[in-house]
Design an enzyme around this catalytic site. Sequence first.
Site, PDB file in Angstrom:
ATOM      1  N   ASP A 150      62.001  -4.797 -56.080  1.00  0.00           N
ATOM      2  CA  ASP A 150      61.827  -4.304 -57.440  1.00  0.00           C
ATOM      3  C   ASP A 150      61.767  -5.464 -58.445  1.00  0.00           C
ATOM      4  OD1 ASP A 150      61.663  -2.290 -59.350  1.00  0.00           O
ATOM      5  OD2 ASP A 150      63.353  -1.174 -58.521  1.00  0.00           O
ATOM      6  N   ASP A 210      57.874   4.659 -62.856  1.00  0.00           N
ATOM      7  CA  ASP A 210      58.252   5.651 -61.839  1.00  0.00           C
ATOM      8  C   ASP A 210      57.584   7.008 -62.063  1.00  0.00           C
ATOM      9  OD1 ASP A 210      59.837   3.577 -61.122  1.00  0.00           O
ATOM     10  OD2 ASP A 210      61.738   4.665 -61.310  1.00  0.00           O
TER      11      ASP A 210
HETATM   12  C1  GLA Z   1      63.001   1.254 -60.234  1.00  0.00           C
HETATM   13  C2  GLA Z   1      61.941   1.589 -59.185  1.00  0.00           C
HETATM   14  C3  GLA Z   1      62.285   2.914 -58.517  1.00  0.00           C
HETATM   15  C4  GLA Z   1      63.681   2.845 -57.894  1.00  0.00           C
HETATM   16  C5  GLA Z   1      64.703   2.434 -58.943  1.00  0.00           C
HETATM   17  C6  GLA Z   1      66.066   2.137 -58.326  1.00  0.00           C
HETATM   18  O1  GLA Z   1      62.977   2.151 -61.278  1.00  0.00           O
HETATM   19  O2  GLA Z   1      60.682   1.641 -59.789  1.00  0.00           O
HETATM   20  O3  GLA Z   1      61.321   3.269 -57.554  1.00  0.00           O
HETATM   21  O4  GLA Z   1      63.649   1.913 -56.835  1.00  0.00           O
HETATM   22  O5  GLA Z   1      64.293   1.256 -59.625  1.00  0.00           O
HETATM   23  O6  GLA Z   1      67.001   1.720 -59.282  1.00  0.00           O
END
Ligand code: GLA
Length: 506
Positions: A150, A210
Site C-alpha cells: 500500500d 478504494d
Molecule cells: C488502503 C487500501 C485498501 C486496504 C486498506 C487497509 O485503503 O487501498 O485496499 O488495504 O488500505 O488499511
Amino acid sequence: MSLLLSSVVVVASLFSGAAAINNGLAITPPMGWNNWNAFGCDVSENLLLTTSTQISSLGLREVGYDYVVLDDCWQDPKGRDKHGKLQPDLAKFPNGLKPISDQLHSQNFKFGMYSSAGEMTCARFEGSLDHEVDDANSFADFGVDMLKYDSCYHMGRVGTPSVSFNRFKTMSDALKATGKNILLNLCNWGEDLVHTWGMSISNSWRITGDIYDSFSRPDDLCACNTLEPGAVNCVAPGTHCSVLFILNKVAPFADRSIPGGWSDLDMLEVGQGGMTDEEYKAHFALWAALKSPLFLGNDLRDMPASALTIINNPAIIALSQDPHGRSVTRVRRDTEGIAKDEWGMGETHVWAGHLQNGDEAVILLNAGGEDIEMSVRLAEIFIPYGPGGSAPHVKYDWAIHDLWAHRMPQETAEALLAAKEVEDRVDILKKANWYNATELPYAKGLAKEDARLFGEKIGIAEAGGVLKADVKSHAARVFRLRRVKKEGDNFNAKSIARKGEERDEL
Ligand code: GLA
C-alpha cells in the site's frame, strides 16, 4: 550444442510475452480472496482458515481462486520487536503466521499478506518504508507468496513517477533478494501514473481509491470523482469509488495490462449486499474482461446463493484467464439521450477485446436509468483492428454466445451452501458437472472447446451488420462472438491481433 540451446532459450523468453518484472507470476490475472472489503481490521487465524476451507469445499478453488490474502491490521499494535522485526498481533494470530501459511499451502492455496510503503499502514500499524529488506525477509519467513503493498503515510515521497517508482522498487528488489518468488501487488491508487511503470517492478497496481459497494453513486471521498473520464493523473487516495467510476478511470489505459502485470480495479464487492444481482453480474464480468486481479471481497461463509452463482461462472472467468492476456478496451461511450439513474448518472459503454482463439469478447453496459435496446455495428466493435469498417473481421458473420446463459441454477447453489459435509458438496458439484480448472486449466478447456466456457449461442450478427441486445438498467450483456467460417476461408490469423499485440501471435 549448449551454446545453441541457450540461444534458443533466450529467443523463447524474448517472445514469450513475459512482462517486464519477468518473475513468471500472474501470467493471467491472479484470483483469490482478500478480507478487507468484508472484515476490515477484524482479522484472525480463524477467519483465514475457515474461509480457505469454504473456498475449497464450494469448488471455488477449482474455478481458480487460489490466493488467500490477509490485508491490514495483522501487526502487533506495540510495533516492531527489539530487533526491528514486524510481529503479528498474538491476540489475532496466537500461533503466529507461519502455521497459517503452512495450513494454506497444504490445502493448495497461496498466502498473501499486506504492508505499506510508508511509515505506517493505512490503518496506522507499522509500515515498511526504510525497512524493506528486514520486512521482505520476514514475509519470506512467514511463507508468503504475495505481498499487497500500500502507499499510506509515504512521508512525502510522492509527486513524480520516478519518486514513487523508486519507493516501490526498493521493496520489489528486497523481495527478489529473499530468493522466494513473491507476487507483488502495488496499491498506490493510480498515483504518479503507475499504469506506465507498475509492470516494471510488480505484477499488478491499483488504479483508484478504494471501491465501495455501489454501482454508480458518486461520493466526495472518492478523489478525482468530478474529473471527466480521460483524466488519468489526478491525486487519488480515497475511498467510496463506485464500479462506474472505476470503469471510467481505467478506460483510457485499459490496454496497458500485459501478461505478468495488470491494472488492479480493486477487490470485488459481489455478495456484500449493496448492489442488485444485475449490478453484481456487470461488476464481475467487467472486472474479468478488464483483466483485473479477481479477489473476492465478501464473507464466503455467509453468502447468498445468487452471489455464488456469479463468482463461480466459468464462462466469465475464462475471459479473465484467456491466454491472450489482453484487456477489453472501450470502443464506445454514450451519454447523450441516456436516461439518468437515481444518482444523476446516465451512460452506456461498449467494451470489446480479442481472445486467444480468435473470438471477440463484447460487453454492452447500460449504466443509465432505463431498460433499453443497445446496438453496435461490427465496424465499431472491431475498430481496434482498423477504423472505418476496414478490419477484415467485419466481412464475416459472428455467432453470438451469451456467457451468463449457463450460470449455476439457484437451487444447485442453495443446496451447495446448505450441505454441511464436504463429500456432499463434492457430489453436488460432480452432478452439476461444474468446471474444474485444476484438472482442466482454462487455456486447455478453451483449446478443447469445452462447452462450459462458451455460454449459449443466441443468434448471429451478420457481416457488416449490427449486434443488438436488450440491456436492463444497471446491467451488462456479456458475449463471446465466434467467427462463422466461410467456404474457402482465408482469414489470416496473424492479422487478427491488434496493433501492439502482435507479439502474442508469434
Ligand atoms: C488502503 C487500501 C485498501 C486496504 C486498506 C487497509 O485503503 O487501498 O485496499 O488495504 O488500505 O488499511
